[in-house]
Scaffold this active site. Structure first.
Site, PDB file in Angstrom:
ATOM      1  N   GLY A 135     -57.183  22.303  -2.863  1.00 27.55           N
ATOM      2  CA  GLY A 135     -57.210  21.843  -1.474  1.00 27.55           C
ATOM      3  C   GLY A 135     -55.879  21.223  -1.047  1.00 27.55           C
ATOM      4  O   GLY A 135     -55.539  21.244   0.140  1.00 27.55           O
ATOM      5  N   GLU A 152     -58.573  26.428  -8.877  1.00 32.56           N
ATOM      6  CA  GLU A 152     -60.040  26.298  -8.818  1.00 32.56           C
ATOM      7  C   GLU A 152     -60.745  27.188  -9.835  1.00 32.56           C
ATOM      8  O   GLU A 152     -61.813  26.857 -10.347  1.00 32.56           O
ATOM      9  CB  GLU A 152     -60.539  26.660  -7.403  1.00 32.56           C
ATOM     10  CG  GLU A 152     -60.146  25.669  -6.313  1.00 32.56           C
ATOM     11  CD  GLU A 152     -58.844  26.018  -5.610  1.00 32.56           C
ATOM     12  OE1 GLU A 152     -58.013  26.758  -6.203  1.00 32.56           O
ATOM     13  OE2 GLU A 152     -58.654  25.555  -4.473  1.00 32.56           O
ATOM     14  N   GLU A 186     -53.842  24.065  -0.080  1.00 35.37           N
ATOM     15  CA  GLU A 186     -54.414  24.567   1.187  1.00 35.37           C
ATOM     16  C   GLU A 186     -54.054  23.659   2.358  1.00 35.37           C
ATOM     17  O   GLU A 186     -53.814  24.129   3.471  1.00 35.37           O
ATOM     18  CB  GLU A 186     -55.937  24.722   1.042  1.00 35.37           C
ATOM     19  CG  GLU A 186     -56.290  25.900   0.126  1.00 35.37           C
ATOM     20  CD  GLU A 186     -57.744  25.915  -0.322  1.00 35.37           C
ATOM     21  OE1 GLU A 186     -58.267  24.852  -0.716  1.00 35.37           O
ATOM     22  OE2 GLU A 186     -58.360  26.991  -0.285  1.00 35.37           O
ATOM     23  N   ALA A 199     -59.294  19.081  -3.971  1.00 34.85           N
ATOM     24  CA  ALA A 199     -60.518  18.394  -3.566  1.00 34.85           C
ATOM     25  C   ALA A 199     -60.972  17.523  -4.732  1.00 34.85           C
ATOM     26  O   ALA A 199     -60.641  17.788  -5.888  1.00 34.85           O
ATOM     27  CB  ALA A 199     -61.585  19.418  -3.216  1.00 34.85           C
TER      28      ALA A 199
HETATM   29  C1  HXC Z   1     -60.640  14.202  -8.875  1.00 32.52           C
HETATM   30  C2  HXC Z   1     -58.639  14.035  -9.997  1.00 32.52           C
HETATM   31  C3  HXC Z   1     -58.229  15.306  -9.505  1.00 32.52           C
HETATM   32  C4  HXC Z   1     -59.132  16.001  -8.644  1.00 32.52           C
HETATM   33  C5  HXC Z   1     -56.661  14.526 -10.748  1.00 32.52           C
HETATM   34  N1  HXC Z   1     -57.633  13.595 -10.745  1.00 32.52           N
HETATM   35  N2  HXC Z   1     -57.007  15.585  -9.994  1.00 32.52           N
HETATM   36  N3  HXC Z   1     -59.819  13.497  -9.684  1.00 32.52           N
HETATM   37  N4  HXC Z   1     -60.320  15.403  -8.365  1.00 32.52           N
HETATM   38  N5  HXC Z   1     -58.837  17.186  -8.096  1.00 32.52           N
HETATM   39  C6  HXC Z   1     -57.635  12.296 -11.452  1.00 32.52           C
HETATM   40  C7  HXC Z   1     -57.870  12.485 -12.941  1.00 32.52           C
HETATM   41  O1  HXC Z   1     -59.251  12.611 -13.223  1.00 32.52           O
HETATM   42  C8  HXC Z   1     -57.281  11.189 -13.471  1.00 32.52           C
HETATM   43  O2  HXC Z   1     -58.209  10.146 -13.245  1.00 32.52           O
HETATM   44  C9  HXC Z   1     -56.094  10.945 -12.558  1.00 32.52           C
HETATM   45  O3  HXC Z   1     -56.368  11.680 -11.364  1.00 32.52           O
HETATM   46  C10 HXC Z   1     -54.780  11.428 -13.147  1.00 32.52           C
HETATM   47  O4  HXC Z   1     -54.932  12.794 -13.517  1.00 32.52           O
HETATM   48  P1  HXC Z   1     -54.594  13.326 -15.005  1.00 32.52           P
HETATM   49  O5  HXC Z   1     -55.375  14.563 -15.202  1.00 32.52           O
HETATM   50  O6  HXC Z   1     -54.779  12.248 -16.010  1.00 32.52           O
HETATM   51  O7  HXC Z   1     -53.042  13.634 -14.858  1.00 32.52           O
HETATM   52  P2  HXC Z   1     -52.194  14.756 -15.598  1.00 32.52           P
HETATM   53  O8  HXC Z   1     -52.552  14.825 -17.069  1.00 32.52           O
HETATM   54  O9  HXC Z   1     -50.763  14.499 -15.228  1.00 32.52           O
HETATM   55  O10 HXC Z   1     -52.655  16.150 -14.956  1.00 32.52           O
HETATM   56  C11 HXC Z   1     -52.400  16.389 -13.583  1.00 32.52           C
HETATM   57  C12 HXC Z   1     -53.190  17.639 -13.095  1.00 32.52           C
HETATM   58  C13 HXC Z   1     -54.690  17.448 -13.453  1.00 32.52           C
HETATM   59  C14 HXC Z   1     -52.643  18.886 -13.761  1.00 32.52           C
HETATM   60  C15 HXC Z   1     -52.975  17.731 -11.593  1.00 32.52           C
HETATM   61  O11 HXC Z   1     -55.128  16.179 -12.995  1.00 32.52           O
HETATM   62  C16 HXC Z   1     -55.563  18.487 -12.843  1.00 32.52           C
HETATM   63  O12 HXC Z   1     -55.642  19.600 -13.349  1.00 32.52           O
HETATM   64  N6  HXC Z   1     -56.272  18.129 -11.768  1.00 32.52           N
HETATM   65  C17 HXC Z   1     -57.241  19.012 -11.136  1.00 32.52           C
HETATM   66  C18 HXC Z   1     -56.548  20.092 -10.338  1.00 32.52           C
HETATM   67  C19 HXC Z   1     -57.570  21.045  -9.688  1.00 32.52           C
HETATM   68  O13 HXC Z   1     -58.327  21.707 -10.391  1.00 32.52           O
HETATM   69  N7  HXC Z   1     -57.554  21.090  -8.377  1.00 32.52           N
HETATM   70  C20 HXC Z   1     -58.521  21.924  -7.620  1.00 32.52           C
HETATM   71  C21 HXC Z   1     -59.746  21.153  -7.292  1.00 32.52           C
HETATM   72  S1  HXC Z   1     -60.962  22.136  -6.474  1.00 32.52           S
HETATM   73  P3  HXC Z   1     -58.730   9.191 -14.463  1.00 32.52           P
HETATM   74  O14 HXC Z   1     -59.701   8.282 -13.809  1.00 32.52           O
HETATM   75  O15 HXC Z   1     -59.277  10.091 -15.486  1.00 32.52           O
HETATM   76  O16 HXC Z   1     -57.464   8.507 -14.910  1.00 32.52           O
HETATM   77  C22 HXC Z   1     -60.404  22.290  -4.917  1.00 32.52           C
HETATM   78  C23 HXC Z   1     -61.284  23.096  -3.966  1.00 32.52           C
HETATM   79  C24 HXC Z   1     -60.727  23.114  -2.590  1.00 32.52           C
HETATM   80  O17 HXC Z   1     -59.397  21.814  -4.553  1.00 32.52           O
HETATM   81  C25 HXC Z   1     -61.695  23.707  -1.601  1.00 32.52           C
HETATM   82  C26 HXC Z   1     -62.388  22.687  -0.775  1.00 32.52           C
HETATM   83  C27 HXC Z   1     -61.527  21.765   0.029  1.00 32.52           C
END
Ligand code: HXC
Length: 259
Positions: free
Chosen positions: A110, A133, A113, A67
């Protein structure tokens, strides 16, 4: 229908539709608008008689990294309640046609999921699945604690959900989360192959069978068997049942019409 965050091809192959998530710079982070577009596209494709299987994919680097954290950050519990994003997910869950996820790169939160809302999952060797998360102070909310546990068991699900650690495609295959792992250049092709093998069958029987398998998640064995039996009987109301059985007896290929 015009989409901003997804691409939709209603006929990537005969009877097969493709939805591609299209926020590559954000690793296909699932903002509310993108999820709304998936819901709308699935509704249209589910109602389209020419479509018999639907593939959901991302790109080589990411299926979806979860998400959209930037969109969620700063929201209160009441904001989240009123946004009611899970009504969208509930609608996606109701898709009657077979859904196949074609996954490469990150399938996180997500994103993971969403793959589990699909009926089958094909992954590239580079795919990584995770529910991270917990690392941002929350927990899965779109079914991760339930579907992951049912798919791979308590011990492995607990480890993923409580530590946020990712698993590789190969580990996901061994755990029973996904159907097949292929080299990265083949993951979409392999998903299309799988979709083709379903799309050539009776759409009536396929929909009834999908419904019965999914019912097993919500029923006791006896209730599930009862449900299965009703759907089995219902198959005999279809022209496809007559065609399928006659074709077998006449030693020819059946031509299913979805009627
Ligand atoms: C918003 C995101 C994002 C996310 C990545 N980006 N994941 N933006 N929401 N979930 C954006 C980053 O901010 C960045 O933007 C660009 O995408 C590239 O990501 P990087 O982090 O620079 O890439 P990398 O170093 O290769 O790392 C990849 C990654 C990391 C390991 C996937 O991005 C990450 O940990 N993302 C979050 C994963 C996460 O926690 N997912 C769960 C979310 S909560 P900029 O503008 O900075 O370049 C969830 C709840 C679900 O999903 C329940 C409700 C539906």
């Amino acid at each position: 229908m015009e989409y901003t965050f997804i691409n939709v091809n209603p006929a990537i192959d005969e009877h097969i539709a493709l939805i591609q998530l299209n926020r590559p710079k954000e690793l296909n982070a699932l903002n509310l608008e993108l999820m709304g577009e998936i819901r709308e596209a699935l509704k249209i494709l589910d109602d389209d008689d020419s479509v018999r299987a639907i593939i959901i994919t991302g790109n080589e680097r990411a299926f979806a990294a979860g998400a959209d954290i930037k969109q969620m950050s700063g929201k209160s519990a009441i904001d989240m309640l009123q946004i009611d994003q899970f009504s969208t997910w509930d609608q996606i869950k109701k898709t009657k046609k077979p859904l196949i996820a074609a996954v490469s790169g990150f399938a996180l939160g997500g994103g993971c999921e969403l793959t589990m809302h699909c009926d089958m999952i094909i992954a590239s060797e580079t795919a990584q699945f995770g529910q991270p998360e917990i690392k941002i102070g929350v927990m899965p909310g779109a079914g991760g604690t339930q579907r992951l546990t049912k798919a791979i068991g308590k011990a492995r699900a607990m480890e993923m959900v409580l530590t946020g650690k990712f698993i590789t495609a190969e580990e996901a295959l061994q755990a029973g989360l996904i159907n097949k792992v292929v080299p990265v250049e083949l993951y979409l092709e392999e998903a299309i192959k799988l979709a083709r093998s379903v799309a050539q069958l009776s759409p009536v029987a396929v929909a009834l069978a999908k419904e019965a398998v999914l019912a097993s998640f919500n029923t006791t064995l006896d209730q599930g068997l009862h449900f299965e039996r009703k759907n089995f009987y219902l198959c005999f109301a279809s022209e496809d049942q007559t065609e399928g059985m006659e074709a077998f007896v006449e030693k020819r290929q059946p031509a299913f019409k979805g009627k």
